[in-house]
Design a protein around this motif. Structure first.
Motif, mmCIF file in Angstrom:
data_model
loop_
_atom_site.group_PDB
_atom_site.id
_atom_site.type_symbol
_atom_site.label_atom_id
_atom_site.label_comp_id
_atom_site.label_asym_id
_atom_site.label_seq_id
_atom_site.Cartn_x
_atom_site.Cartn_y
_atom_site.Cartn_z
ATOM 1 N N MET A 1 0.951 -1.161 0.167
ATOM 2 C CA MET A 1 0.119 -0.028 -0.264
ATOM 3 C C MET A 1 0.779 1.253 -0.012
ATOM 4 S SD MET A 1 -2.885 1.052 2.686
ATOM 5 C CE MET A 1 -3.862 -0.441 2.212
ATOM 6 N N THR A 2 0.347 2.428 -0.620
ATOM 7 C CA THR A 2 1.191 3.516 -0.589
ATOM 8 C C THR A 2 1.226 4.102 0.657
ATOM 9 O OG1 THR A 2 0.568 3.696 -3.012
ATOM 10 C CG2 THR A 2 1.359 5.744 -1.886
ATOM 11 N N GLN A 3 2.442 4.469 0.982
ATOM 12 C CA GLN A 3 2.573 5.423 2.224
ATOM 13 C C GLN A 3 1.873 6.658 2.245
ATOM 14 O OE1 GLN A 3 6.303 6.353 3.222
ATOM 15 N NE2 GLN A 3 5.952 7.773 5.128
ATOM 16 N N PRO A 4 0.947 7.026 3.030
ATOM 17 C CA PRO A 4 -0.030 8.230 2.801
ATOM 18 C C PRO A 4 0.939 9.437 2.750
ATOM 19 C CG PRO A 4 -1.036 6.893 4.480
ATOM 20 C CD PRO A 4 0.241 6.241 4.301
ATOM 21 N N ALA A 5 2.169 9.695 3.433
ATOM 22 C CA ALA A 5 2.870 10.694 3.818
ATOM 23 C C ALA A 5 3.979 11.013 2.555
ATOM 24 C CB ALA A 5 3.262 10.936 5.231
ATOM 25 N N ARG A 6 3.907 9.917 1.404
ATOM 26 C CA ARG A 6 4.931 9.963 0.717
ATOM 27 C C ARG A 6 5.174 11.409 0.006
ATOM 28 N NH1 ARG A 6 4.500 6.672 -4.895
ATOM 29 N NH2 ARG A 6 6.289 7.356 -5.922
ATOM 30 N N MET A 7 4.211 11.635 -0.302
ATOM 31 C CA MET A 7 4.243 13.194 -1.033
ATOM 32 C C MET A 7 5.089 14.278 -0.297
ATOM 33 S SD MET A 7 0.684 13.025 -3.330
ATOM 34 C CE MET A 7 -0.232 13.183 -1.625
ATOM 35 N N HIS A 8 4.725 14.142 1.103
ATOM 36 C CA HIS A 8 5.142 15.033 1.944
ATOM 37 C C HIS A 8 6.450 15.031 2.810
ATOM 38 C CE1 HIS A 8 0.906 15.477 1.096
ATOM 39 N NE2 HIS A 8 0.932 16.862 1.128
ATOM 40 N N ASP A 9 6.775 14.049 3.069
ATOM 41 C CA ASP A 9 7.951 13.466 3.797
ATOM 42 C C ASP A 9 9.235 13.995 2.897
ATOM 43 O OD1 ASP A 9 6.463 12.698 5.855
ATOM 44 O OD2 ASP A 9 6.901 10.781 5.282
ATOM 45 N N VAL A 10 10.308 14.298 3.630
ATOM 46 C CA VAL A 10 11.759 14.624 3.218
ATOM 47 C C VAL A 10 12.312 13.282 2.906
ATOM 48 C CG1 VAL A 10 13.662 15.785 3.137
ATOM 49 C CG2 VAL A 10 11.790 17.048 4.052
ATOM 50 N N THR A 11 12.264 12.849 1.805
ATOM 51 C CA THR A 11 12.925 11.588 1.499
ATOM 52 C C THR A 11 13.995 11.415 0.322
ATOM 53 O OG1 THR A 11 11.401 10.856 0.033
ATOM 54 C CG2 THR A 11 10.845 10.372 2.195
ATOM 55 N N ASP A 12 14.685 10.437 0.205
ATOM 56 C CA ASP A 12 15.440 10.576 -1.035
ATOM 57 C C ASP A 12 14.640 10.770 -2.296
ATOM 58 O OD1 ASP A 12 17.782 9.924 0.323
ATOM 59 O OD2 ASP A 12 17.673 7.635 -0.010
ATOM 60 N N GLU A 13 13.528 10.353 -2.464
ATOM 61 C CA GLU A 13 12.572 10.473 -3.579
ATOM 62 C C GLU A 13 12.418 11.939 -3.701
ATOM 63 O OE1 GLU A 13 8.433 9.032 -5.439
ATOM 64 O OE2 GLU A 13 8.380 9.082 -3.322
ATOM 65 N N THR A 14 11.999 12.626 -2.728
ATOM 66 C CA THR A 14 11.562 13.930 -2.537
ATOM 67 C C THR A 14 12.889 14.757 -3.008
ATOM 68 O OG1 THR A 14 10.188 13.696 -0.634
ATOM 69 C CG2 THR A 14 11.024 15.999 -1.062
ATOM 70 N N ARG A 15 14.104 14.586 -2.361
ATOM 71 C CA ARG A 15 15.066 15.164 -2.935
ATOM 72 C C ARG A 15 15.486 15.075 -4.332
ATOM 73 N NH1 ARG A 15 16.750 12.368 1.874
ATOM 74 N NH2 ARG A 15 17.125 14.091 3.584
ATOM 75 N N GLN A 16 15.297 14.047 -5.003
ATOM 76 C CA GLN A 16 15.618 13.842 -6.517
ATOM 77 C C GLN A 16 14.348 14.677 -7.374
ATOM 78 O OE1 GLN A 16 15.257 9.573 -7.116
ATOM 79 N NE2 GLN A 16 17.063 9.089 -5.966
ATOM 80 N N ILE A 17 13.174 14.702 -6.698
ATOM 81 C CA ILE A 17 12.218 15.270 -7.369
ATOM 82 C C ILE A 17 12.554 16.963 -7.330
ATOM 83 C CG2 ILE A 17 9.874 16.359 -7.270
ATOM 84 C CD1 ILE A 17 9.230 13.564 -6.079
ATOM 85 N N VAL A 18 13.012 17.472 -6.215
ATOM 86 C CA VAL A 18 13.482 18.722 -5.882
ATOM 87 C C VAL A 18 14.579 19.193 -7.142
ATOM 88 C CG1 VAL A 18 14.088 20.627 -4.582
ATOM 89 C CG2 VAL A 18 12.439 19.030 -3.650
ATOM 90 N N ASP A 19 15.459 18.391 -6.919
ATOM 91 C CA ASP A 19 16.813 18.550 -7.779
ATOM 92 C C ASP A 19 16.334 18.742 -9.134
ATOM 93 O OD1 ASP A 19 18.468 18.720 -5.569
ATOM 94 O OD2 ASP A 19 19.149 16.508 -5.793
ATOM 95 N N LEU A 20 15.707 17.462 -9.616
ATOM 96 C CA LEU A 20 14.931 17.804 -11.071
ATOM 97 C C LEU A 20 14.546 18.901 -11.606
ATOM 98 C CD1 LEU A 20 13.506 14.300 -11.389
ATOM 99 C CD2 LEU A 20 15.443 15.065 -12.666
ATOM 100 N N VAL A 21 13.441 19.504 -10.597
ATOM 101 C CA VAL A 21 12.777 20.670 -10.889
ATOM 102 C C VAL A 21 13.676 21.981 -10.764
ATOM 103 C CG1 VAL A 21 10.917 22.213 -10.037
ATOM 104 C CG2 VAL A 21 10.550 19.616 -9.951
ATOM 105 N N LEU A 22 14.519 21.871 -9.989
ATOM 106 C CA LEU A 22 15.474 23.327 -9.789
ATOM 107 C C LEU A 22 16.251 23.235 -10.810
ATOM 108 C CD1 LEU A 22 16.018 23.305 -5.888
ATOM 109 C CD2 LEU A 22 14.543 24.779 -7.286
ATOM 110 N N ASP A 23 16.924 22.081 -11.498
ATOM 111 C CA ASP A 23 17.874 22.122 -12.592
ATOM 112 C C ASP A 23 17.274 22.502 -13.760
ATOM 113 O OD1 ASP A 23 19.819 21.001 -10.853
ATOM 114 O OD2 ASP A 23 19.694 19.071 -11.727
ATOM 115 N N TYR A 24 16.037 22.006 -13.854
ATOM 116 C CA TYR A 24 15.085 22.493 -15.223
ATOM 117 C C TYR A 24 15.102 24.002 -15.037
ATOM 118 C CZ TYR A 24 11.385 23.508 -18.371
ATOM 119 O OH TYR A 24 10.759 23.806 -19.457
#
Length: 453
Positions: A1-24
């Motif tokens: 089951m998907t973790q409910p807070a996955r979209m909000h917690d600071v995780t490795d996935e979150t860091r990768q998302i932020v890096d992608l967006v900031l680089d673009y």
């Protein structure tokens, strides 16, 4: 089951998302030659983008790839120096970059309680604008989404003020030029009031004598008169001083729609066009146009902000903690409640560069408009429809039909040369340069003229 807070917690996935967006974002902001781009047919866009919304998601990297390679290229770049249609947008690099900060900071801009710092900064900009426009030190207002909402909110305040004076006509009316922006008619439809269009003079300028005749005919049913400070089609400024003299005589609210053109009042070269502006009861100017802010921002100012507050404050039990104080809550001054702190990118840009750079940038557009107008007049194959007052240049290619203009405009965009759509006036099709971007050059404009063979 998907973790409910996955979209909000600071995780490795979150860091990768932020890096992608900031680089673009960094690449986009720091590239001088971003493509002009153009729209695609719906079926083609759907085929290229594919299905992106599913139960499991496609991941940030793939989603950003779809945006970068499919969706973004199907959107015309509005800050391109050869985007000359409608009214362009040319946000400064500081303003565009700070827009990221506004989103990242989780700010709410609707109340002093929740966003005092943001509201303070926005109010500093509004105070600066009010001073530039000659309004009293007590003037104030709010940044709203755009000129349509700004005009609507001002006119609602005008009508409520007339009602407070005990006026109860069978039908409310607003007087404006026959060449006023379409948002005035739109606001009137929303408010269920009647527009009284007044013919401007031969130069397209609304003057006080014409307004006087309308007020004498319709009496107390007129709750506001709208003067235009820079029409969208031609950049014409109404004779605000003579209109203001009449509205003061009749005791009618004067609203100035300066969504596009009022920024020119910051230029020493154009300030004289706006004589009488200091008598306005309300006005608007859109920073996302000629004040180099990103979409979407319209500054709405009231001579007496309390009249705006009385017209727009929403009342509900859960809002009592806000409405029972005297704090300056932006939601109280327009037809909105939830709001982004959309004035902050302009604040940051002004604080970074200083007002002098703004004056120079605005003046450069006015000077360029005059220069290209002279070039058009010098060519036998063209006819200048009206000499530019601000930074809109309207001209005709002799012998061309509407189909000729349309084919030429499509070819310009297909070739990624420029975005110049046909316009019209008095039933005649024409071409139009709306010059706001400081990066637009005389050579850009001459190059476009040379394509009109």
């Amino acid at each position: 089951m998907t973790q409910p807070a996955r979209m909000h917690d600071v995780t490795d996935e979150t860091r990768q998302i932020v890096d992608l967006v900031l680089d673009y974002s960094r690449q986009r902001l720091l590239t001088d030659d971003n493509p002009l781009d153009k729209p695609l047919p719906p079926a083609e866009l759907a085929r290229l983008a594919g299905v992106t919304i599913s139960e499991q998601g496609i991941g940030a990297r793939k989603a950003l790839g779809v945006f970068e390679h499919v969706l973004a290229p199907a959107c015309i770049t509005t800050d391109d120096p050869r985007y000359l249609s409608f009214i362009p947008s040319a946000p400064s690099k500081a303003a565009a970059a700070f827009d990221l900060v506004v989103s990242a900071s989780a700010l709410y801009g609707g109340s002093w309680l929740e966003g005092a710092g943001a509201v303070h900064a926005e109010n500093e900009v509004l105070r600066w604008l009010a001073n530039e426009f000659g309004l009293p030190a007590t003037a104030g207002g709010v940044f709203v989404q755009g000129g349509t909402l700004g005009n609507l909110s001002a006119l609602v305040a005008a009508r409520e003020t007339a009602r407070e004076r005990g006026i109860r006509p069978d039908r409310w009316r607003v007087v404006c030029s026959a060449e006023a922006h379409s948002s005035i008619a739109s606001a009137a439809r929303v408010m269920d009031v009647e527009v009284v269009p007044v013919a401007p003079d031969a130069g397209g300028v609304l003057r006080g004598d014409a307004v006087r005749a309308a007020l004498e005919e319709h009496g107390d049913s007129v709750f506001a008169v709208v003067a235009t400070a820079g029409s969208t089609n031609f950049g014409i400024v109404d004779d605000i001083a003579s209109v203001a003299e009449v509205t003061r005589e009749f005791g009618v609210w004067l609203h100035v729609d300066g969504a596009y053109g009022l920024a020119a009042a910051l230029s020493p070269e154009a300030r004289h066009y706006f004589a009488g502006l200091e008598h306005a009861d309300s006005l608007i100017v859109d920073p996302h146009k000629w004040l180099f802010a990103p979409f979407d921002a319209c500054a709405l100012l009231y001579r007496d902000p309390e009249l705006g507050r009385r017209a727009h404050t929403q009342h509900a039990e859960y809002l009592d903690t806000l409405t029972e104080t005297s704090d300056w809550s932006p939601s109280d001054f327009a037809a909105h409640l939830t709001r982004r702190a959309r004035g902050l990118p302009l604040w940051f840009s002004l604080a970074t560069y200083g007002a002098e750079v703004y004056r120079e940038a605005i003046t450069s557009s006015i000077t360029l408009a005059e220069r290209i107008a002279a070039e058009i007049e010098s060519r036998d194959e063209f006819e200048l429809v009206r000499h530019p007052q601000l930074s809109v240049v309207v001209f005709e290619r002799r012998g061309w039909t509407k189909d000729d203009y349309t084919a030429w405009s499509n070819r310009l965009l297909d070739d990624q040369h420029a975005f110049v759509t046909p316009s019209s006036h008095a039933g005649r099709t024409n071409a139009r340069f709306a010059i706001l971007n400081p990066r637009t050059t005389f050579e850009d404009l001459v190059g476009i003229l040379n394509t009109m063979r």
